[in-house]
Structure formats: structure tokens, C-alpha cells
Design a protein around this motif. Structure first.
Motif, PDB file in Angstrom:
ATOM      1  N   GLU A 141       0.806  -1.200   0.000  1.00 41.28           N
ATOM      2  CA  GLU A 141       0.000   0.000   0.000  1.00 41.28           C
ATOM      3  C   GLU A 141       0.852   1.268   0.000  1.00 41.28           C
ATOM      4  N   ALA A 142       0.262   2.327  -0.553  1.00 39.16           N
ATOM      5  CA  ALA A 142       0.930   3.629  -0.518  1.00 39.16           C
ATOM      6  C   ALA A 142       1.177   4.042   0.930  1.00 39.16           C
ATOM      7  N   ASN A 143       2.305   4.658   1.184  1.00 39.91           N
ATOM      8  CA  ASN A 143       2.637   5.094   2.535  1.00 39.91           C
ATOM      9  C   ASN A 143       3.635   6.233   2.473  1.00 39.91           C
ATOM     10  N   VAL A 144       3.840   6.894   3.600  1.00 46.37           N
ATOM     11  CA  VAL A 144       4.801   8.004   3.677  1.00 46.37           C
ATOM     12  C   VAL A 144       5.828   7.727   4.766  1.00 46.37           C
ATOM     13  N   GLU A 145       6.178   6.453   4.929  1.00 45.04           N
ATOM     14  CA  GLU A 145       7.161   6.075   5.939  1.00 45.04           C
ATOM     15  C   GLU A 145       8.562   6.014   5.327  1.00 45.04           C
ATOM     16  N   LYS A 146       9.552   6.037   6.179  1.00 45.15           N
ATOM     17  CA  LYS A 146      10.950   6.102   5.740  1.00 45.15           C
ATOM     18  C   LYS A 146      11.342   4.834   4.965  1.00 45.15           C
ATOM     19  N   GLY A 147      11.824   5.028   3.754  1.00 42.93           N
ATOM     20  CA  GLY A 147      12.396   3.941   2.978  1.00 42.93           C
ATOM     21  C   GLY A 147      11.418   3.045   2.254  1.00 42.93           C
ATOM     22  N   THR A 148      10.121   3.142   2.563  1.00 45.74           N
ATOM     23  CA  THR A 148       9.152   2.249   1.922  1.00 45.74           C
ATOM     24  C   THR A 148       8.128   2.992   1.071  1.00 45.74           C
ATOM     25  N   ASN A 149       8.282   4.292   0.913  1.00 45.55           N
ATOM     26  CA  ASN A 149       7.324   5.089   0.154  1.00 45.55           C
ATOM     27  C   ASN A 149       7.667   5.079  -1.336  1.00 45.55           C
ATOM     28  N   LEU A 150       6.783   5.633  -2.136  1.00 45.02           N
ATOM     29  CA  LEU A 150       6.954   5.601  -3.593  1.00 45.02           C
ATOM     30  C   LEU A 150       8.160   6.429  -4.042  1.00 45.02           C
ATOM     31  N   ALA A 151       8.438   7.546  -3.367  1.00 41.22           N
ATOM     32  CA  ALA A 151       9.594   8.363  -3.729  1.00 41.22           C
ATOM     33  C   ALA A 151      10.889   7.581  -3.521  1.00 41.22           C
ATOM     34  N   ALA A 152      10.963   6.836  -2.412  1.00 41.64           N
ATOM     35  CA  ALA A 152      12.148   6.022  -2.152  1.00 41.64           C
ATOM     36  C   ALA A 152      12.287   4.931  -3.205  1.00 41.64           C
ATOM     37  N   TRP A 153      11.165   4.304  -3.560  1.00 37.84           N
ATOM     38  CA  TRP A 153      11.201   3.260  -4.593  1.00 37.84           C
ATOM     39  C   TRP A 153      11.739   3.801  -5.908  1.00 37.84           C
ATOM     40  N   LEU A 154      11.288   4.996  -6.314  1.00 38.13           N
ATOM     41  CA  LEU A 154      11.728   5.582  -7.577  1.00 38.13           C
ATOM     42  C   LEU A 154      13.208   5.957  -7.527  1.00 38.13           C
ATOM     43  N   ASP A 155      13.650   6.518  -6.405  1.00 38.95           N
ATOM     44  CA  ASP A 155      15.070   6.859  -6.267  1.00 38.95           C
ATOM     45  C   ASP A 155      15.942   5.627  -6.483  1.00 38.95           C
ATOM     46  N   TYR A 156      15.582   4.534  -5.825  1.00 37.78           N
ATOM     47  CA  TYR A 156      16.411   3.328  -5.907  1.00 37.78           C
ATOM     48  C   TYR A 156      16.310   2.670  -7.269  1.00 37.78           C
ATOM     49  N   LEU A 157      15.152   2.805  -7.919  1.00 41.14           N
ATOM     50  CA  LEU A 157      14.991   2.233  -9.257  1.00 41.14           C
ATOM     51  C   LEU A 157      15.873   2.945 -10.278  1.00 41.14           C
ATOM     52  N   VAL A 158      15.891   4.275 -10.223  1.00 45.20           N
ATOM     53  CA  VAL A 158      16.581   5.068 -11.242  1.00 45.20           C
ATOM     54  C   VAL A 158      18.043   5.302 -10.906  1.00 45.20           C
ATOM     55  N   LEU A 159      18.358   5.494  -9.624  1.00 45.76           N
ATOM     56  CA  LEU A 159      19.721   5.869  -9.227  1.00 45.76           C
ATOM     57  C   LEU A 159      20.322   4.922  -8.192  1.00 45.76           C
ATOM     58  N   PRO A 160      20.286   3.613  -8.413  1.00 43.98           N
ATOM     59  CA  PRO A 160      20.911   2.717  -7.430  1.00 43.98           C
ATOM     60  C   PRO A 160      22.406   3.010  -7.335  1.00 43.98           C
ATOM     61  N   ASN A 161      22.941   2.965  -6.132  1.00 40.72           N
ATOM     62  CA  ASN A 161      24.363   3.224  -5.864  1.00 40.72           C
ATOM     63  C   ASN A 161      24.751   4.691  -6.013  1.00 40.72           C
ATOM     64  N   HIS A 162      23.787   5.563  -6.299  1.00 40.86           N
ATOM     65  CA  HIS A 162      24.114   6.976  -6.461  1.00 40.86           C
ATOM     66  C   HIS A 162      23.244   7.848  -5.559  1.00 40.86           C
ATOM     67  N   LEU A 163      22.898   7.313  -4.390  1.00 42.97           N
ATOM     68  CA  LEU A 163      22.010   8.012  -3.477  1.00 42.97           C
ATOM     69  C   LEU A 163      22.739   8.413  -2.202  1.00 42.97           C
ATOM     70  N   TRP A 164      22.023   9.089  -1.329  1.00 41.71           N
ATOM     71  CA  TRP A 164      22.532   9.565  -0.046  1.00 41.71           C
ATOM     72  C   TRP A 164      23.199   8.426   0.707  1.00 41.71           C
ATOM     73  N   VAL A 165      24.451   8.609   1.130  1.00 39.43           N
ATOM     74  CA  VAL A 165      25.213   7.518   1.720  1.00 39.43           C
ATOM     75  C   VAL A 165      24.606   7.038   3.027  1.00 39.43           C
ATOM     76  N   THR A 166      23.903   7.914   3.746  1.00 40.14           N
ATOM     77  CA  THR A 166      23.323   7.522   5.030  1.00 40.14           C
ATOM     78  C   THR A 166      22.201   6.511   4.854  1.00 40.14           C
ATOM     79  N   SER A 167      21.426   6.656   3.782  1.00 42.34           N
ATOM     80  CA  SER A 167      20.295   5.751   3.583  1.00 42.34           C
ATOM     81  C   SER A 167      20.591   4.653   2.575  1.00 42.34           C
ATOM     82  N   LYS A 168      21.304   4.987   1.528  1.00 43.11           N
ATOM     83  CA  LYS A 168      21.681   4.088   0.433  1.00 43.11           C
ATOM     84  C   LYS A 168      20.505   3.696  -0.469  1.00 43.11           C
ATOM     85  N   THR A 169      19.268   3.759   0.008  1.00 46.79           N
ATOM     86  CA  THR A 169      18.129   3.310  -0.795  1.00 46.79           C
ATOM     87  C   THR A 169      17.156   4.428  -1.138  1.00 46.79           C
ATOM     88  N   TRP A 170      17.368   5.633  -0.632  1.00 49.36           N
ATOM     89  CA  TRP A 170      16.528   6.780  -0.977  1.00 49.36           C
ATOM     90  C   TRP A 170      17.338   8.036  -0.729  1.00 49.36           C
TER      91      TRP A 170
END
Length: 432
Positions: free
Chosen positions: A218-247
Motif C-alpha cells: 500500500e501507498a505510505n509516507v514512511e521512511k524507505g518504503t514510500n513511492l519516492a524512495a522506490w523511484l530513487d532506488y529504481l533510477v539511481l541505485p548506488n548513487h544516493l545519499w550515503v546515510t540511507s543508500k536506498t533513498w
């Protein structure tokens, strides 16, 4: 950065420069504590939902970007010259942000710390000189495009040292928002801009709260599991904020509502340039600020205020606070003429990009300079110069570690003030 001589405060809206200066000063303090483990809560970002004064720094600057787009554009015409100028500025700001992320990754032929630092500083000088050298307009665009493209080639071209470099960032988001709001300003009416801004906030709300997250549910606004995080990791894997790595807090989808913040600035710029009395402008600024805060808090009940997601409620709330601050400053400075106290803020406000860029470089440089650790007898125990200065030259004078940490940030702020005051006295404004 391009250097311009002239009276720094001539023909400028002083209240806006003061607001920008306040924003840059707070940014400098919150980004450079003496000890990240001991920071007063107002100088930290909210853990997730919610807000602190620190969470208002970035949106206030983007809000100001929108205002200055109006104030600094004498002709509302999107011709070839205007388009090239906008694109060049976008590429320059974006490239500066990229370079900050690349700086710590630079490795050349196994050089030791001192030699490598010298090379990094030389490369920094070459990049700045290339981006801001004085050429004809077309060549400036091509050079900026070349620097911009080179860093993407390094990131995606299989070069090991750069395969994990972060690509989003604060300056990158500023660049994108500047590009979009500039084009909107030159091609649309104020009413159309307002409708687009409202549409963006409503669309982002719907996207984040209605669209299921692939692989999560389901859609959510929690850390690391939201749609924005999913898109970040889909398009820019390995090129994200070092603290989170996945968003990334300056990720792809959340840049959409950030444009809404810039549009709020466009609308404010239209108000400030309208044929209205100063008293009426103050009244509208104040009313807009109150409305933004109240609407943001109301929307917060359904779509939480969240800086990392740049939620629509956050856009309204932060814009409302910025409007209230600007209203007060406008009334005191531009309407009532009280200007005797504003110089320290003007000093920071007229050269913001200098602080943005070099505040990213300086800590990295100081961290690269190693000195012996006085607290140990081990000869090869070396620490960064920045750590040494704080631990042994500042912290010992304070019994409260949080007070010591704040003192370290204020010392850094004072050093920047001295640098910027010299520029101010010499009537030097560095423009991107």
C-alpha cells in the motif's frame, strides 16, 4: 563564480537580502556543528515527520529563488538569449553540486594525503575557472554542458572510484527549481503559475498516498518504503545519499513539490513588483503567510509535514513561515526604513552561492589535513585538522558539550563573516 563589482545593496530589495542572509547564516550553523553527537534539537532536522527551524532553511532559499527570478528578469521574453542564459545557469549550479559530491571521491595514481589534497584543490580551481570564465554566451553554455556531462560520464562510465558517488543534492535541486520557475515565469501568467503550483501539490499528494509501492504494498509516507524512495532506488541505485543508500532526501519525485516552493516565490515576486503601496504589500505578505501556515498545519493531519519527502503540507507551511518573516522584514526595513542593523545579514545575503559551494569544500579539505592526536602517545594516530581545532582549541572552554558544539559552529560562521565582509567592502558580488 562570476565576479561583479558595484554597490552591493543598490537597487536591491533589502528585506529580501536580509532574509537570504538569515537563511544562509542558519544553514552555516546547522551544517557545521563542532560535534554532530552533541547538537541542540532546534539545529537538527526532524527525525522524519514534523519540523524544526533547521527544516525551514532549504525551502526558504528555494522560495527566495522564485522571488529573485522575478526581480532579476527585466524582460519577460523567452528568446534564444534568455534561454541560453537560463540553461547555462542551471548547468553551472547543478555542476557545482555534483562536484561537491565528487570531491571526496577523487583518487589519482595512489597519491598520498598531501599530494592528493593539492590535486583536488587544483581540480576545484580548474572546474570553477572553467564554469565561470568569461567567454561569449554560446561558449559559456558549451563549457558548462561539458563539465556537467563529464561528471555523468564518470558516474555511469564504469569508473570504480565514482560508481557510488551521490548524484542528487541541495545545489542540484536548486538548479532544477531555478530552471523550471524561470521558464514558467517567462511563458505563463501569474494565474497560470498559481494553478500549476496548486496542481503540483494536489498531484503529489495523490501520487504519494494513492499509488501502491511496487514490492512493498500500500501507498505510505514512511521512511524507505514510500513511492519516492522506490523511484530513487529504481533510477539511481548506488548513487544516493550515503546515510540511507536506498533513498535520497533530494530525490527525484520529491523535487516535484520543491518546484511548488519555487512557484510560491514567483507569486510573491509578482506581488512585490505590483503597482501597490508598501502598506498593501505588507498586508498581503502577512495574510499569505498566515494562510500558508494554517493550510499547512491543516493538511498535516492527512499528509504529514516532512522535509525529506517535501510533502505538500510542508510546502505550504514553510512558504507561510518565509512569507511571515519577509513581511516583518519588509515592514521594518523597506517600509519603515530601519536599516542600521542589517549589514551582517546583507553581507551573507548578497553572496549566497560562495557560502553554499565553499562550505562544502572547506570541511572536506580540513578533514583531509591530518595532524597528530595530542590525546594519545601513539605516533601514527592522526586526526583531521577540523577535529583537532574543535576538540583541543574550542571544546575545552565549555563544560556543556552541546554549548561547545554550537560554539564551534559560531566560530565557523564568524570566519565566513570576515571573508564575506571583505567582499562586501570591496563591492564584490559573485554570481552564478
Amino acid at each position: 563564480m562570476g565576479k561583479h563589482y558595484g554597490q552591493p545593496v543598490k537597487n536591491r530589495l533589502l528585506s529580501l537580502d536580509v532574509l537570504r542572509g538569515l537563511t544562509i547564516m542558519l544553514m552555516t550553523i546547522v551544517n557545521n556543528p563542532g560535534d554532530w553527537g552533541n547538537v541542540y534539537p532546534p539545529f537538527l532536522h526532524a527525525e522524519w515527520h514534523g519540523f524544526t527551524p533547521t527544516d525551514l532553511v532549504f525551502p526558504t532559499f528555494l522560495f527566495i529563488v522564485g522571488i529573485t527570478t522575478v526581480l532579476a528578469t527585466p524582460r519577460k521574453v523567452l528568446d534564444r538569449a534568455a534561454g541560453e542564459k537560463i540553461l547555462t545557469r542551471f548547468l553551472r549550479i547543478f555542476s557545482l553540486g555534483l562536484f561537491l559530491n565528487f570531491f571526496s571521491k577523487i583518487q589519482i595514481f595512489g597519491l598520498d594525503d598531501v599530494a592528493l589534497l593539492a590535486v583536488k584543490l587544483l581540480i576545484t580551481a580548474l572546474v570553477v575557472a572553467a564554469l565561470f570564465g568569461k567567454y561569449d554566451r554560446r561558449r559559456e553554455l558549451y563549457v558548462a554542458l561539458g563539465v556537467f556531462s563529464l561528471m555523468f560520464v564518470l558516474a555511469f562510465g564504469g569508473f570504480e572510484d565514482y560508481q557510488n558517488v551521490r548524484l542528487p543534492g541541495v545545489l542540484q535541486r536548486i538548479a532544477v527549481v531555478y530552471l523550471v520557475v524561470s521558464l514558467l515565469y517567462l511563458t505563463t501568467s501569474v494565474s497560470t503559475q498559481a494553478l500549476i503550483g496548486i496542481g503540483i501539490l494536489l498531484a503529489y499528494w495523490a501520487i504519494m498516498t494513492l499509488i501502491p509501492v511496487p514490492g512493498v504494498g500500500e501507498a505510505n509516507v514512511e521512511k524507505g518504503t514510500n513511492l519516492a524512495a522506490w523511484l530513487d532506488y529504481l533510477v539511481l541505485p548506488n548513487h544516493l545519499w550515503v546515510t540511507s543508500k536506498t533513498w535520497d532526501p533530494e530525490g527525484l519525485l520529491s523535487t516535484l513539490p520543491a518546484v511548488g516552493t519555487g512557484i510560491a516565490g514567483l507569486l510573491t515576486g509578482a506581488l512585490l513588483t505590483a503597482n501597490l503601496s508598501e502598506q498593501k504589500k505588507f498586508g498581503y505578505l502577512l495574510a499569505g503567510g498566515v494562510a500558508g501556515v494554517l493550510l499547512g498545519l491543516l493538511w498535516n493531519t492527512a499528509f504529514p509535514i516532512n522535509k525529506a519527502l517535501w510533502t505538500s503540507s510542508y510546502v505550504l507551511y514553510a512558504a507561510g513561515i518565509a512569507l511571515l518573516l519577509l513581511a516583518v522584514l519588509y515592514f521594518v526595513i523597506d517600509y519603515k526604513g530601519s536599516k542600521g542593523w542589517i549589514t551582517p545579514f546583507i553581507v551573507f545575503g548578497v553572496n549566497p552561492m560562495v557560502v553554499f559551494f565553499f562550505s562544502g569544500i572547506i570541511p572536506r579539505v580540513l578533514g583531509s589535513i591530518k595532524v597528530n592526536n595530542p590525546s594519545t602517545q601513539i605516533t601514527d594516530d592522526r586526526i583531521g585538522l577540523q577535529t583537532y581545532i574543535y576538540k583541543f582549541q574550542i571544546a575545552p572552554y565549555f563544560s556543556d558539550p552541546k554549548a561547545a558544539s554550537l560554539a564551534g559552529a559560531l566560530v565557523y560562521l564568524a570566519i565566513w563573516f570576515l571573508i564575506l565582509y571583505i567582499f562586501y567592502r570591496r563591492k564584490m558580488i559573485f554570481k552564478v
